[in-house]
Design a protein around this motif. Structure first.
Motif, PDB file in Angstrom:
ATOM      1  N   ALA A   1      -0.304  16.463  -4.245  1.00  0.00           N
ATOM      2  CA  ALA A   1       0.747  15.801  -3.467  1.00  0.00           C
ATOM      3  C   ALA A   1       0.458  14.313  -3.316  1.00  0.00           C
ATOM      4  O   ALA A   1       1.374  13.481  -3.378  1.00  0.00           O
ATOM      5  N   ALA A   2      -0.811  13.962  -3.121  1.00  0.00           N
ATOM      6  CA  ALA A   2      -1.181  12.553  -3.013  1.00  0.00           C
ATOM      7  C   ALA A   2      -0.931  11.827  -4.331  1.00  0.00           C
ATOM      8  O   ALA A   2      -0.408  10.704  -4.348  1.00  0.00           O
ATOM      9  N   ASN A   3      -1.287  12.468  -5.438  1.00  0.00           N
ATOM     10  CA  ASN A   3      -1.071  11.853  -6.756  1.00  0.00           C
ATOM     11  C   ASN A   3       0.410  11.598  -7.017  1.00  0.00           C
ATOM     12  O   ASN A   3       0.801  10.539  -7.538  1.00  0.00           O
ATOM     13  N   ARG A   4       1.229  12.567  -6.648  1.00  0.00           N
ATOM     14  CA  ARG A   4       2.670  12.398  -6.841  1.00  0.00           C
ATOM     15  C   ARG A   4       3.198  11.241  -5.995  1.00  0.00           C
ATOM     16  O   ARG A   4       4.056  10.473  -6.430  1.00  0.00           O
ATOM     17  N   ALA A   5       2.664  11.104  -4.782  1.00  0.00           N
ATOM     18  CA  ALA A   5       3.097  10.004  -3.910  1.00  0.00           C
ATOM     19  C   ALA A   5       2.722   8.654  -4.510  1.00  0.00           C
ATOM     20  O   ALA A   5       3.521   7.708  -4.497  1.00  0.00           O
ATOM     21  N   ILE A   6       1.515   8.549  -5.034  1.00  0.00           N
ATOM     22  CA  ILE A   6       1.063   7.295  -5.645  1.00  0.00           C
ATOM     23  C   ILE A   6       1.948   6.941  -6.832  1.00  0.00           C
ATOM     24  O   ILE A   6       2.380   5.788  -6.987  1.00  0.00           O
TER      25      ILE A   6
ATOM     26  N   GLY B   1      -9.239   6.504   3.772  1.00  0.00           N
ATOM     27  CA  GLY B   1      -9.069   7.627   2.869  1.00  0.00           C
ATOM     28  C   GLY B   1      -7.827   7.469   2.013  1.00  0.00           C
ATOM     29  O   GLY B   1      -7.568   6.408   1.442  1.00  0.00           O
ATOM     30  N   VAL B   2      -7.030   8.531   1.935  1.00  0.00           N
ATOM     31  CA  VAL B   2      -5.809   8.462   1.138  1.00  0.00           C
ATOM     32  C   VAL B   2      -4.819   7.478   1.752  1.00  0.00           C
ATOM     33  O   VAL B   2      -3.934   6.967   1.057  1.00  0.00           O
ATOM     34  N   GLY B   3      -4.977   7.160   3.035  1.00  0.00           N
ATOM     35  CA  GLY B   3      -4.152   6.123   3.646  1.00  0.00           C
ATOM     36  C   GLY B   3      -4.416   4.767   3.021  1.00  0.00           C
ATOM     37  O   GLY B   3      -3.499   3.966   2.824  1.00  0.00           O
ATOM     38  N   CYS B   4      -5.673   4.503   2.691  1.00  0.00           N
ATOM     39  CA  CYS B   4      -6.035   3.272   1.993  1.00  0.00           C
ATOM     40  C   CYS B   4      -5.419   3.286   0.589  1.00  0.00           C
ATOM     41  O   CYS B   4      -4.851   2.283   0.142  1.00  0.00           O
ATOM     42  N   SER B   5      -5.494   4.423  -0.087  1.00  0.00           N
ATOM     43  CA  SER B   5      -4.916   4.532  -1.427  1.00  0.00           C
ATOM     44  C   SER B   5      -3.420   4.266  -1.396  1.00  0.00           C
ATOM     45  O   SER B   5      -2.890   3.549  -2.256  1.00  0.00           O
ATOM     46  N   LEU B   6      -2.732   4.835  -0.420  1.00  0.00           N
ATOM     47  CA  LEU B   6      -1.286   4.641  -0.316  1.00  0.00           C
ATOM     48  C   LEU B   6      -0.940   3.174  -0.095  1.00  0.00           C
ATOM     49  O   LEU B   6      -0.004   2.645  -0.702  1.00  0.00           O
ATOM     50  N   ALA B   7      -1.682   2.516   0.789  1.00  0.00           N
ATOM     51  CA  ALA B   7      -1.416   1.103   1.042  1.00  0.00           C
ATOM     52  C   ALA B   7      -1.599   0.286  -0.228  1.00  0.00           C
ATOM     53  O   ALA B   7      -0.754  -0.552  -0.575  1.00  0.00           O
ATOM     54  N   LEU B   8      -2.687   0.535  -0.943  1.00  0.00           N
ATOM     55  CA  LEU B   8      -2.986  -0.252  -2.139  1.00  0.00           C
ATOM     56  C   LEU B   8      -2.047   0.062  -3.299  1.00  0.00           C
ATOM     57  O   LEU B   8      -1.934  -0.733  -4.234  1.00  0.00           O
TER      58      LEU B   8
ATOM     59  N   MET C   1     -14.871  12.472  -3.291  1.00  0.00           N
ATOM     60  CA  MET C   1     -14.712  11.243  -4.055  1.00  0.00           C
ATOM     61  C   MET C   1     -13.360  10.637  -3.704  1.00  0.00           C
ATOM     62  O   MET C   1     -12.455  11.339  -3.243  1.00  0.00           O
ATOM     63  N   PRO C   2     -13.183   9.345  -3.906  1.00  0.00           N
ATOM     64  CA  PRO C   2     -11.874   8.746  -3.651  1.00  0.00           C
ATOM     65  C   PRO C   2     -10.798   9.390  -4.522  1.00  0.00           C
ATOM     66  O   PRO C   2     -11.048   9.755  -5.675  1.00  0.00           O
ATOM     67  N   ASP C   3      -9.602   9.540  -3.956  1.00  0.00           N
ATOM     68  CA  ASP C   3      -8.481  10.031  -4.735  1.00  0.00           C
ATOM     69  C   ASP C   3      -7.252   9.192  -4.412  1.00  0.00           C
ATOM     70  O   ASP C   3      -7.363   8.103  -3.856  1.00  0.00           O
ATOM     71  N   GLY C   4      -6.083   9.689  -4.791  1.00  0.00           N
ATOM     72  CA  GLY C   4      -4.888   8.882  -4.614  1.00  0.00           C
ATOM     73  C   GLY C   4      -4.875   7.653  -5.501  1.00  0.00           C
ATOM     74  O   GLY C   4      -4.240   6.648  -5.190  1.00  0.00           O
ATOM     75  N   GLY C   5      -5.587   7.744  -6.636  1.00  0.00           N
ATOM     76  CA  GLY C   5      -5.625   6.613  -7.561  1.00  0.00           C
ATOM     77  C   GLY C   5      -6.557   5.500  -7.166  1.00  0.00           C
ATOM     78  O   GLY C   5      -6.610   4.458  -7.832  1.00  0.00           O
ATOM     79  N   ALA C   6      -7.347   5.701  -6.105  1.00  0.00           N
ATOM     80  CA  ALA C   6      -8.224   4.629  -5.633  1.00  0.00           C
ATOM     81  C   ALA C   6      -9.251   4.195  -6.668  1.00  0.00           C
ATOM     82  O   ALA C   6      -9.663   3.032  -6.691  1.00  0.00           O
ATOM     83  N   THR C   7      -9.677   5.127  -7.549  1.00  0.00           N
ATOM     84  CA  THR C   7     -10.674   4.752  -8.548  1.00  0.00           C
ATOM     85  C   THR C   7     -10.102   3.802  -9.598  1.00  0.00           C
ATOM     86  O   THR C   7     -10.864   3.195 -10.364  1.00  0.00           O
ATOM     87  N   ALA C   8      -8.784   3.660  -9.641  1.00  0.00           N
ATOM     88  CA  ALA C   8      -8.156   2.663 -10.510  1.00  0.00           C
ATOM     89  C   ALA C   8      -7.647   1.481  -9.696  1.00  0.00           C
ATOM     90  O   ALA C   8      -7.810   0.324 -10.086  1.00  0.00           O
TER      91      ALA C   8
END
Length: 253
Positions: free
Chosen positions: A78-83, A103-110, A133-140
């Protein structure tokens, strides 16, 4: 308590998507991430929407996934789809960060195009603190903005990055004093709503192709890694320690 974790409001060409669980610092459940995605995808298909504003209600932007709920591979999906929705929508998306983005809140903002933060706000990749590990695309998203060295420090040490530092690093686009935050967010949102929509769509696509060509692959790697980590004893210990407000004892199992 508000059972609706995401609320939307429309004013003319501006759509506000509000993370709305202030009692939980806007921690996200899987259903909230799905609601967020559906709101952004609907905006993508609505010619009347010219700009999307993502914000959090209360004193935080988003504290990450809600560890009091079920967090599993479906949450990562679900987080990946949101990103991807935030990156694929051909319209400007602003993150108004008025507090913690963790966390994923940081990923969403970025994942948004512009990040405007209060001076008192901070950014935090808190995943390692609970054995993830970081998710939500944070590693990119993070290394594309601040480089590998700083990205590794954020991911491994889970340090708070103050908004001022985040701006200096190039992690976010703007920091403003708390007392003028709402005014500045409104000004930028209004300006983008009146801007050239075709040009904005092309700008997003070109910049993403140049700066983050590996985002989709990063999401796949994160999904695989996180699915394994969510089944680990270290994650169970990390969550237990978080709830008990103690330091976790990780064993590598």
């Amino acid at each position: 308590m508000n059972p609706h974790g995401v609320r939307t409001t429309r004013e003319g060409a501006e759509l506000q998507v509000l993370l709305s669980r202030p009692d939980r610092l806007n921690a996200l459940r899987t259903a909230d991430l799905i609601d967020l995605t559906e709101a952004v995808e609907a905006a993508a298909d609505d010619d009347g929407v010219r700009v999307v504003l993502l914000a959090g209600e209360g004193r935080a932007f988003c504290s990450g996934a809600d560890l009091a709920s079920v967090v599993d591979a479906s949450t990562v999906d679900a987080a990946n789809r949101a990103i991807l929705a935030l990156r694929r929508i051909g319209k400007p998306v602003i993150a108004a960060v008025g507090g913690a983005a963790a966390g994923v809140g940081c990923s969403l903002a970025l994942a948004c195009d512009l990040v405007i933060a209060k001076r008192s706000a901070y950014f935090l990749l808190a995943f390692a603190d609970v054995g993830l590990m970081p998710d939500g695309g944070a590693t990119a998203l993070v290394p594309a903005a601040v480089g590998r060295a700083r990205a590794m420090r954020m991911a491994m040490l889970a340090e708070r990055i103050p908004a001022q530092t985040a701006t200096e690093w190039g992690l976010i686009s703007q920091v403003v004093d708390d007392d003028v935050f709402d005014t500045e967010v409104a000004s930028v949102t209004t300006r983008l709503a009146a801007g050239p929509p075709l040009a904005y769509a092309r700008i997003k696509r070109a910049v993403d192709e140049a700066a983050m060509p590996a985002l989709a692959r990063a999401l796949e790697i994160e999904r695989t890694g996180q699915a394994e980590l969510l089944r680990s004893r270290d994650y169970a210990e990390g969550v237990a320690a978080f709830k008990d407000r103690r330091k976790p004892k990780f064993t590598g199992t």
